[in-house]
Scaffold this motif. Structure first.
Motif, PDB file in Angstrom:
ATOM      1  N   ASP A  13       0.529  -1.558   0.363  1.00  0.00           N
ATOM      2  CA  ASP A  13       0.349   0.255   0.192  1.00  0.00           C
ATOM      3  C   ASP A  13       0.893   0.931  -0.255  1.00  0.00           C
ATOM      4  N   ASP A  46      -7.326  10.239  -2.106  1.00  0.00           N
ATOM      5  CA  ASP A  46      -7.225   8.514  -2.691  1.00  0.00           C
ATOM      6  C   ASP A  46      -6.308   8.460  -0.766  1.00  0.00           C
ATOM      7  N   ARG A  50      -8.146   5.555   1.365  1.00  0.00           N
ATOM      8  CA  ARG A  50      -7.400   3.883   1.503  1.00  0.00           C
ATOM      9  C   ARG A  50      -7.246   3.705   2.758  1.00  0.00           C
ATOM     10  N   GLU A  54      -8.331   0.378   5.446  1.00  0.00           N
ATOM     11  CA  GLU A  54      -7.811   0.198   5.940  1.00  0.00           C
ATOM     12  C   GLU A  54      -7.993  -0.543   7.759  1.00  0.00           C
TER      13      GLU A  54
END
Length: 180
Positions: A13, A46, A50, A54
């Motif tokens: 990631d 973005d 993310r 998570e």
């Protein structure tokens, strides 16, 4: 997901985020200030999405692990109490043979209270009866004897020890004798 897999996923990631940031920076050198700002805003959005995803996965995973821990802790305690419940059942059978009604009544009260307490914690009796077809998924055959009658072949002849389940999981299988 194991800790090693989580670390690899986190590294992946981070690499994706770094690559996205590098691509955005290369494009911003050719763009106007407004386009640069909107590109940076999109990159930050973005990154935020993310991170939020998570975190949601982390919350879900820890909640699931917590539930599993509570179930297994409860299971161990209940399994430790099952021999005591069996002893109560055997004691009641013997006390009924005597003529002491007061003793019988007292032991029955304690037995019922104990059974009620275990039931309130999720313990359930696995129902198997003499004459039921034997199913290895729900009972453990200790031995086979010649069937006393033709209709008891392949069926349960006697129940030696009761079985119990916690929720949908059988924590102790009933021990039975089957007809041959």
């Amino acid at each position: 997901m194991s800790a090693e897999n989580q670390d690899k996923q986190t590294e992946l990631d981070e690499t994706i985020i770094e690559n996205s940031a590098a691509e955005a920076q290369a494009k911003t050198e050719e763009l106007t200030p407004e386009e640069k700002l909107s590109g940076e805003l999109a990159a930050e959005k973005d990154k935020f999405l993310r991170l939020f995803a998570e975190f949601e996965n982390f919350k879900r995973r820890t909640a699931k692990e917590r539930l599993e821990l509570f179930k297994t802790a409860n299971q161990e305690v209940l399994q430790a109490m099952l021999p005591v419940l069996d002893d109560f059942d055997r004691a009641l059978v013997e006390i009924r043979k005597s003529e002491d009604e007061t003793l019988l009544k007292g032991v029955e009260l304690i037995h019922e209270k104990f059974k009620h307490t275990l039931t309130s914690k999720g313990l359930e009796l696995v129902e198997v009866n003499v004459g039921d077809a034997f199913n290895a998924d729900f009972a453990e055959a200790i031995t086979q004897i010649p069937a006393p009658s033709e209709d008891l072949k392949g069926k349960i002849v006697d129940v030696l020890e009761k079985g119990y389940k916690l929720g949908d999981k059988i924590i102790r299988f009933p021990k039975v004798v089957t007809g041959q």
